[in-house]
Design a protein around this motif. Structure first.
Motif, PDB file in Angstrom:
ATOM      1  N   GLU A 114       3.810  -1.479   2.981  1.00  0.00           N
ATOM      2  CA  GLU A 114       3.581  -2.805   2.500  1.00  0.00           C
ATOM      3  C   GLU A 114       3.904  -3.121   0.948  1.00  0.00           C
ATOM      4  N   ARG A 115       3.709  -2.132   0.444  1.00  0.00           N
ATOM      5  CA  ARG A 115       3.829  -1.932  -1.087  1.00  0.00           C
ATOM      6  C   ARG A 115       5.297  -2.099  -1.390  1.00  0.00           C
TER       7      ARG A 115
ATOM      8  N   VAL B  60      -8.107 -10.371  16.163  1.00  0.00           N
ATOM      9  CA  VAL B  60      -7.522  -9.133  15.406  1.00  0.00           C
ATOM     10  C   VAL B  60      -6.435  -9.073  14.748  1.00  0.00           C
ATOM     11  N   PHE B  61      -5.467  -9.533  15.753  1.00  0.00           N
ATOM     12  CA  PHE B  61      -4.087  -9.506  15.340  1.00  0.00           C
ATOM     13  C   PHE B  61      -3.633 -10.396  13.955  1.00  0.00           C
ATOM     14  N   GLU B  62      -4.365 -11.526  13.945  1.00  0.00           N
ATOM     15  CA  GLU B  62      -4.284 -12.522  12.694  1.00  0.00           C
ATOM     16  C   GLU B  62      -4.900 -11.607  11.550  1.00  0.00           C
ATOM     17  N   ASN B  63      -6.141 -10.951  11.542  1.00  0.00           N
ATOM     18  CA  ASN B  63      -6.544 -10.747  10.249  1.00  0.00           C
ATOM     19  C   ASN B  63      -6.432  -9.229   9.844  1.00  0.00           C
ATOM     20  N   LEU B  64      -5.954  -8.393  10.820  1.00  0.00           N
ATOM     21  CA  LEU B  64      -5.576  -6.943  10.073  1.00  0.00           C
ATOM     22  C   LEU B  64      -3.956  -6.877  10.007  1.00  0.00           C
ATOM     23  N   PRO B  65      -3.427  -6.035   9.389  1.00  0.00           N
ATOM     24  CA  PRO B  65      -2.208  -5.658   9.142  1.00  0.00           C
ATOM     25  C   PRO B  65      -1.800  -4.736  10.322  1.00  0.00           C
TER      26      PRO B  65
END
Length: 167
Positions: free
Chosen positions: A156-157, A12-17
């Protein structure tokens, strides 16, 4: 042959921001709150002044002030919330391995404050391994207790814009 990582919580930590620093802080605060509850119990708030039995109307709204009632309700709600959080932590701790559970209990839930390097020596593992186990256990607890803090798309932007403007 290397062990295959089958732990779904870590993916989960690898795939979500997810903001890992804020998530870690949130889990540590929850663990501290539960440790206080388990050690001391629930401390009820009390009214400083007992309200009179006569209704006191405020202006044209006809609202009645009930401080004792509000205090009693908040005490009951807060205690029920702490019990629920403690039970949720117990369920989340079941998803940890024995070593991870021991590390979390020593670091956050033990009665006496003990430094991590002392716990490392008692457990017979290196400081780096201890920190790695602790970090992975905190990530698992964050997902199990639904305390993940997601990064804002706006932030993020802004970071992407700052990267682009710097190059």
């Amino acid at each position: 042959m290397a062990r295959r990582n089958t732990n779904i919580y870590l993916t989960v930590f690898e795939n979500l921001p997810i903001n890992q620093t804020a998530t870690r802080v949130a889990v540590e605060q929850r663990l501290e709150e539960i440790r206080h509850y388990r050690q001391i119990g629930f401390i009820r708030r009390e009214a400083g002044i007992t309200a009179s039995y006569e209704p006191r109307y405020h202006g044209n709204t006809n609202l009645v002030s009930k401080p004792s009632e509000h205090l009693a309700i908040s005490n009951v709600d807060r205690e029920a919330e702490l019990i629920r959080k403690s039970e949720l932590l117990d369920k989340a701790m079941c998803s940890l391995s024995a070593v991870q559970r021991e590390v979390i209990e020593r670091s956050y839930l033990a009665r006496e404050d003990e430094y991590d390097f002392i716990s490392c020596g008692e457990m017979g593992i290196s400081d780096r391994t201890y920190r790695r186990i602790k970090a992975s256990a905190l990530r698992i607890l964050a997902v199990a207790m639904k305390l993940e803090v997601f990064e804002d798309e706006e932030s993020e932007r802004v970071r992407e814009y700052a990267k682009c403007s710097n190059t």
